[in-house]
Design a protein around this motif. Structure first.
Motif, PDB file in Angstrom:
ATOM      1  N   SER A 288       4.445 -21.724 -25.062  1.00 57.98           N
ATOM      2  CA  SER A 288       5.895 -21.508 -25.200  1.00 57.98           C
ATOM      3  C   SER A 288       6.608 -22.227 -24.069  1.00 57.98           C
ATOM      4  N   ASP A 289       7.420 -23.199 -24.442  1.00 54.12           N
ATOM      5  CA  ASP A 289       8.240 -23.954 -23.496  1.00 54.12           C
ATOM      6  C   ASP A 289       9.461 -23.104 -23.192  1.00 54.12           C
ATOM      7  N   VAL A 290       9.513 -22.559 -21.993  1.00 60.93           N
ATOM      8  CA  VAL A 290      10.555 -21.571 -21.656  1.00 60.93           C
ATOM      9  C   VAL A 290      11.952 -22.134 -21.857  1.00 60.93           C
ATOM     10  N   ILE A 291      12.175 -23.379 -21.419  1.00 64.54           N
ATOM     11  CA  ILE A 291      13.528 -23.967 -21.524  1.00 64.54           C
ATOM     12  C   ILE A 291      13.897 -24.199 -22.976  1.00 64.54           C
ATOM     13  N   ALA A 292      12.988 -24.859 -23.724  1.00 69.63           N
ATOM     14  CA  ALA A 292      13.282 -25.150 -25.135  1.00 69.63           C
ATOM     15  C   ALA A 292      13.478 -23.882 -25.933  1.00 69.63           C
ATOM     16  N   CYS A 293      12.602 -22.884 -25.705  1.00 71.57           N
ATOM     17  CA  CYS A 293      12.692 -21.643 -26.463  1.00 71.57           C
ATOM     18  C   CYS A 293      13.952 -20.874 -26.121  1.00 71.57           C
ATOM     19  N   SER A 294      14.332 -20.892 -24.847  1.00 65.57           N
ATOM     20  CA  SER A 294      15.535 -20.138 -24.472  1.00 65.57           C
ATOM     21  C   SER A 294      16.770 -20.787 -25.095  1.00 65.57           C
ATOM     22  N   GLN A 295      16.745 -22.130 -25.210  1.00 67.25           N
ATOM     23  CA  GLN A 295      17.872 -22.802 -25.870  1.00 67.25           C
ATOM     24  C   GLN A 295      17.891 -22.477 -27.360  1.00 67.25           C
ATOM     25  N   LEU A 296      16.681 -22.440 -27.927  1.00 68.66           N
ATOM     26  CA  LEU A 296      16.575 -22.168 -29.364  1.00 68.66           C
ATOM     27  C   LEU A 296      16.999 -20.750 -29.687  1.00 68.66           C
ATOM     28  N   GLU A 297      16.640 -19.812 -28.778  1.00 71.38           N
ATOM     29  CA  GLU A 297      16.921 -18.398 -29.023  1.00 71.38           C
ATOM     30  C   GLU A 297      18.253 -17.956 -28.419  1.00 71.38           C
TER      31      GLU A 297
ATOM     32  N   GLU B  24      -1.748 -27.020 -25.613  1.00 71.20           N
ATOM     33  CA  GLU B  24      -0.360 -27.316 -25.205  1.00 71.20           C
ATOM     34  C   GLU B  24       0.638 -27.269 -26.364  1.00 71.20           C
ATOM     35  N   THR B  25       0.166 -27.530 -27.592  1.00 67.82           N
ATOM     36  CA  THR B  25       1.118 -27.508 -28.717  1.00 67.82           C
ATOM     37  C   THR B  25       1.604 -26.089 -29.014  1.00 67.82           C
TER      38      THR B  25
ATOM     39  N   PHE C 121       1.107 -28.819 -39.954  1.00 69.52           N
ATOM     40  CA  PHE C 121       2.124 -28.844 -38.900  1.00 69.52           C
ATOM     41  C   PHE C 121       1.460 -29.078 -37.536  1.00 69.52           C
ATOM     42  N   THR C 122       0.322 -28.455 -37.310  1.00 67.71           N
ATOM     43  CA  THR C 122      -0.389 -28.646 -36.034  1.00 67.71           C
ATOM     44  C   THR C 122      -0.847 -30.097 -35.879  1.00 67.71           C
ATOM     45  N   GLU C 123      -1.324 -30.724 -36.967  1.00 68.63           N
ATOM     46  CA  GLU C 123      -1.746 -32.132 -36.901  1.00 68.63           C
ATOM     47  C   GLU C 123      -0.572 -33.027 -36.495  1.00 68.63           C
ATOM     48  N   LEU C 124       0.603 -32.724 -37.019  1.00 73.68           N
ATOM     49  CA  LEU C 124       1.795 -33.502 -36.666  1.00 73.68           C
ATOM     50  C   LEU C 124       2.125 -33.328 -35.177  1.00 73.68           C
ATOM     51  N   LEU C 125       2.094 -32.077 -34.707  1.00 73.05           N
ATOM     52  CA  LEU C 125       2.394 -31.805 -33.296  1.00 73.05           C
ATOM     53  C   LEU C 125       1.404 -32.529 -32.386  1.00 73.05           C
ATOM     54  N   LYS C 126       0.122 -32.522 -32.788  1.00 82.14           N
ATOM     55  CA  LYS C 126      -0.925 -33.188 -31.995  1.00 82.14           C
ATOM     56  C   LYS C 126      -0.686 -34.700 -31.943  1.00 82.14           C
ATOM     57  N   SER C 127      -0.307 -35.273 -33.078  1.00 84.86           N
ATOM     58  CA  SER C 127      -0.170 -36.737 -33.147  1.00 84.86           C
ATOM     59  C   SER C 127       0.996 -37.254 -32.309  1.00 84.86           C
ATOM     60  N   ILE C 128       2.020 -36.402 -32.109  1.00 85.56           N
ATOM     61  CA  ILE C 128       3.153 -36.854 -31.288  1.00 85.56           C
ATOM     62  C   ILE C 128       3.201 -36.135 -29.936  1.00 85.56           C
ATOM     63  N   SER C 129       2.124 -35.369 -29.628  1.00 84.28           N
ATOM     64  CA  SER C 129       1.981 -34.672 -28.336  1.00 84.28           C
ATOM     65  C   SER C 129       3.231 -33.881 -27.954  1.00 84.28           C
ATOM     66  N   ILE C 130       3.546 -32.895 -28.765  1.00 84.04           N
ATOM     67  CA  ILE C 130       4.762 -32.102 -28.538  1.00 84.04           C
ATOM     68  C   ILE C 130       4.455 -30.640 -28.874  1.00 84.04           C
ATOM     69  N   SER C 131       5.112 -29.710 -28.198  1.00 86.07           N
ATOM     70  CA  SER C 131       4.873 -28.281 -28.473  1.00 86.07           C
ATOM     71  C   SER C 131       5.769 -27.794 -29.609  1.00 86.07           C
ATOM     72  N   VAL C 132       5.433 -26.637 -30.156  1.00 80.83           N
ATOM     73  CA  VAL C 132       6.213 -26.053 -31.256  1.00 80.83           C
ATOM     74  C   VAL C 132       7.685 -25.921 -30.860  1.00 80.83           C
ATOM     75  N   CYS C 133       7.928 -25.297 -29.698  1.00 80.20           N
ATOM     76  CA  CYS C 133       9.307 -25.042 -29.261  1.00 80.20           C
ATOM     77  C   CYS C 133      10.083 -26.339 -29.056  1.00 80.20           C
ATOM     78  N   THR C 134       9.435 -27.319 -28.404  1.00 79.98           N
ATOM     79  CA  THR C 134      10.118 -28.596 -28.156  1.00 79.98           C
ATOM     80  C   THR C 134      10.430 -29.300 -29.470  1.00 79.98           C
ATOM     81  N   PHE C 135       9.498 -29.211 -30.412  1.00 77.08           N
ATOM     82  CA  PHE C 135       9.717 -29.834 -31.726  1.00 77.08           C
ATOM     83  C   PHE C 135      10.947 -29.237 -32.407  1.00 77.08           C
ATOM     84  N   PHE C 136      11.023 -27.897 -32.431  1.00 78.51           N
ATOM     85  CA  PHE C 136      12.155 -27.242 -33.091  1.00 78.51           C
ATOM     86  C   PHE C 136      13.475 -27.570 -32.388  1.00 78.51           C
TER      87      PHE C 136
END
Length: 845
Positions: A263-272, A259-260, A28-43
């Motif tokens: 915690s992206d505050v905006i994305a995580c707050s939307q997710l949670e 960076e992957t 999962f980390t390799e995927l996040l790295k390849s598309i330059s995105i954080s966990v929260c933004t991905f979800f």
């Protein structure tokens, strides 16, 4: 920006397809790295892609849920770890400390050792409490290896004391690590005692984790200390094997603030985002925000304080009740507690990790204490209510005892099982959460349901969080668990129908608008219906079944109290959920609500077999769709589902995976077409005629039947007025106050029965309450017709949504999946473009 979005979309699509086809060749980390995105933004992005309920399967949903929980736990623990190390180590130790022992290296060693220990010891990745206890063990191990000159107090003194006592840091001298491990416990726990005290953590529990899990981990890992610290490379290599095998998150990257993993505050707050804020029946949680670890420790400490005075065996009072029975139940009770304890320990170890059996035993012991405590409280209440002391029938009832014990253990498990992402006062699901305990004890959900309300009333020290958790368990039973094949519920309904022919009902509709007040206790529900049709116990009619013996005669079997009460509660829950969904979707058609409710209620009462192995909300959504269809109101199923996803306590599986027949599952649309409509077609068509069916009464809506005595009650509409109990539920020693205790100077505090002072204060309060009434009326007028949802344009022109997507036979599964997702993404972008050009045109009228 466009290319970045395109790259991210492909990344999400590849992730979805790989999971679905069991062909994950990357972490999962390799995927996040390849598309330059954080966990929260991905979800968050994945959530946006799933506007069409068919895009993401339940398999992907559960994978994402597991990853999210694991990330939340790791993030919470890493933050705690960083803060704690800052309290242990000097930032600039004296020059005699070698460069090898720099704080960066120390942190790296600690964290990777912890990750390795967590991965080896725990199978349950989101167990925050045991993970944190393991972290304390790692800290203890390394603090003892550190030169005292590096340490702050009180750790420096603790390490010095350990050295003086002869439990020297032998690995630093190049000696065998086992010599240190085999030292007596009392000379080796100074540091762990300090750590536990600093973090409000239970010492016995952490010692248990240390000796049953952490020490075996050290021995099996072959971690050899060099210059006081194990080799980072060796640790990292072992962790690599673990990480590449599981293919998820590389948690070493927390050390680099990668960076992957930020915690992206905006994305995580939307997710949670919790939909509970839209529920007017919910009271606002007044406790101050806490870190996940601190909140978990506080919950556990409160529970342990409550149970400190309780015993592991029946009290003298309970023994007296046992002795008063016609058949003394003591031996069978003790035997049952022991045998279920062995089962629990075994199942806990299987679920959490084989080294954790002893931890399971500790938790079970707490559950047993609570079980005896609540049993005693229940019997005292029954004695007061019925003026009898012989409870032979109840106390020899195996299902009653198993349910009561299961409920007590569930309270303990939920207290320990707090998830790292929960910040709204409710307990999140983990692998060990309800209904796990039902499977362990081989207990039917309907039987467990009977004890919940009495349990809450019998234990005044339960926290608000635990009361809400048990209430949620009750709801889950009523929504689906009690309706599973093999449930006693179906036999009870069948008996009820046969009692006076088909005219009999589980619960007459005439009682729906009667308030749900009842004086039935667990005793009534477990002894109902009476086994023999000719026996009826003596005593007051509403509680007759709980009296131990009786000889009066009756001509027919008695109606089941447990079934009647269950149906009343189901109807109430069903209507409340329907009302919430209705106001999100159909507020402009208020005349439809009673029709939908009548169809919904009719189905539960007369076509209850449709509920077998299904969910209450599936019937609710189908009832809404059916009435809209027959009344020519344009409401697509996918719009119903989109709104449903935003309701509290919903699960995507409810609409993505519905039983069709014989263990075949499909979406809710297929269920409606093939099952629901076929069964209820005649009934649904009646609503289009001039003589529609008689409307079902609206259930009387009370507040929650459970009083949260430990929480100040808030006067609605924003005014800062609270009605608070005089006493705090917890009598903590040493000034340890209840978290909900409120005494700010700015509040006006009124205690009934005490001198209040001037009349001006009363006038001020009256004015505030009056203002709140006005605000309530205004807000009710405004919220009566909320802004309708935008039409989600994922339906292909000219194609009936019930037909599903069509694909060419020669296409591979992989191509089909990618085609679906590319199409979905295109439609989303088109919709956003249209919405931007003409907002009003895209809204439903």
């Amino acid at each position: 920006a466009y290319n970045k979005k395109k790259k991210e979309t492909w990344g999400v699509c590849i992730f979805i397809v790989a999971i679905d086809l069991d062909e994950v060749t990357f972490t999962f980390t390799e995927l996040l790295k390849s598309i330059s995105i954080s966990v929260c933004t991905f979800f968050q992005f994945l959530k946006e892609v799933d506007v069409n309920m068919d895009t993401v399967s339940t398999k992907v949903d559960s994978t994402v849920s597991r990853l999210k929980k694991k990330y939340d736990v790791l993030l919470a623990l890493y933050h705690k770890f960083e803060r704690t190390c800052g309290l242990i180590y000097l930032e600039q130790p004296s020059s005699e400390i070698s460069a090898e022992l720099s704080s960066v290296l120390v942190l790296k060693n600690y964290w990777i050792t912890f990750l390795l220990a967590k991965g080896r010891v725990l199978q349950v990745e989101d167990d925050l409490v045991i993970s944190f206890q393991l972290l304390l063990c790692v800290l203890d191990y390394f603090i003892k290896l550190s030169p005292p000159a590096m340490l702050k107090e009180p750790y420096k003194s603790a390490v010095t004391a350990v050295t003086v006592n002869g439990s020297a840091r032998t690995p630093r001298r190049g000696q065998n690590r086992n010599t240190r491990i085999s030292k007596p416990i009392d000379t080796d726990t100074k540091v762990i005692e300090v750590l536990c005290k600093e973090h409000d953590c239970n010492l016995d529990e952490v010692k248990n984790v240390y000796f049953t899990s952490f020490i075996p981990f050290l021995n099996s890992s072959g971690i050899v200390a060099s210059n006081g610290l194990p080799e980072v490379e060796v640790l990292s290599k072992q962790y690599d094997e673990l990480y590449l095998k599981i293919k998820d998150i590389d948690a070493r990257l927390f050390l680099d603030h990668d960076e992957t993993l930020q915690s992206d505050v905006i994305a995580c707050s939307q997710l949670e985002r919790t939909p509970l804020k839209n529920n007017p029946d919910e009271e606002i949680n007044l406790t101050l925000p806490q870190t996940p670890v601190r909140a978990a420790m506080n919950n556990i400490q409160q529970l342990i304080m409550i149970l400190n005075s309780a015993t592991d065996k029946p009290s003298d009072t309970l023994i007296m009740y046992f002795n008063n029975c016609t058949v003394n139940p003591k031996d069978s009770i003790l035997k049952r507690v022991e045998s279920l304890g062995h089962i629990f320990r075994k199942k806990f170890a299987e679920a959490v990790g084989q080294g954790c059996a002893e931890i399971g035993s500790q938790r079970y012991k707490l559950g047993v204490r609570l079980y005896y405590r609540v049993m005693e409280s229940m019997l005292k209440s029954e004695e007061e209510r019925l003026s009898v002391q012989n409870f032979s029938k109840l106390l020899n009832d195996n299902i009653f005892h198993t349910s009561l014990l299961a409920c007590a253990v569930e309270v303990v498990m939920a207290t320990y099982g707090r998830n790292a992402s929960q910040n709204d006062g409710t307990s999140a699901e983990t692998d060990l959460s309800f209904p796990w305990i039902l499977n362990v004890f081989d207990l039917k959900a309907f039987d467990f349901y009977k004890v919940i309300e009495s349990f809450i009333k019998a234990e005044p020290s339960l926290t608000r969080e635990m009361i809400k958790h048990l209430e949620r368990c009750e709801h889950r039973i009523m929504e689906s668990l009690a309706w599973q094949s093999g449930s006693p519920l179906f036999d009870l309904i069948k008996q009820s129908k046969e009692r006076e022919g088909q005219t009999d009902q589980p619960e007459p509709t005439s009682t729906l608008n009667v308030p749900l007040h009842h004086n039935h206790t667990a005793a009534d529900l477990y002894l109902s219906p009476v086994r023999s049709p000719k026996k009826k116990a003596s005593g007051p009619p509403p509680s007759a079944n709980s009296t131990p013996d009786g000889n009066s005669q009756t001509h027919k079997p008695q109606k089941s109290t447990s079934l009647s009460l269950f149906y009343k509660k189901v109807y109430l829950l069903a209507y409340l959920r329907l009302r919430t969904l209705f106001f999100r979707l159909l507020s402009e058609h208020p005349d439809l609500e009673p029709l939908i409710w009548t169809l919904f209620q009719h189905t539960l009462q007369n076509e209850y077999e449709l509920m077998r192995d299904r969910h209450l909300d599936q019937i609710m959504m189908c009832s809404m769709y059916g009435i809209c269809k027959v009344k020519n109101v344009d409401l697509r199923f996918k719009i119903i589902v989109s709104a449903y996803k935003e309701l509290p306590n919903t699960n995507q599986e409810t609409f993505k995976r519905v039983l069709i027949r014989d263990e075949q599952y499909d979406s809710i649309i297929v269920f409606y077409n093939l099952v629901f409509m076929q069964k209820l077609k005649t009934n649904i068509l009646q609503y289009a005629s001039n003589r529609p069916p008689t409307l079902s009464p609206i259930p009387h809506i009370p507040r929650s039947p459970y009083q949260f005595s430990n929480s100040p009650r808030r006067v609605p509409a924003g005014n800062n007025i609270y009605i608070s109990p005089l006493k705090s539920p917890y009598k903590f020693p040493d000034g340890f106050q209840s978290p909900t205790k409120m005494t700010p100077r700015s509040r006006i505090l009124v205690s009934i029965g005490e001198s209040f002072g001037t009349s001006e204060k009363f006038q001020k309060i009256n004015q505030m309450v009056c203002n709140s009434d006005c605000q309530l009326k205004r807000s009710a007028e405004v919220s009566a017709a909320p802004k309708p949802l935008k039409r989600l344009r994922f339906d292909i022109e000219g194609q009936d949504e019930a037909d599903g997507s069509k694909h060419l036979p020669q296409e591979s599964k992989f191509q089909q999946k990618l085609a679906e997702m590319t199409s979905t993404r295109t439609r989303m972008q088109k919709q956003k473009l249209n919405d931007g050009n003409d907002t009003s045109a895209s809204e439903e009228k």
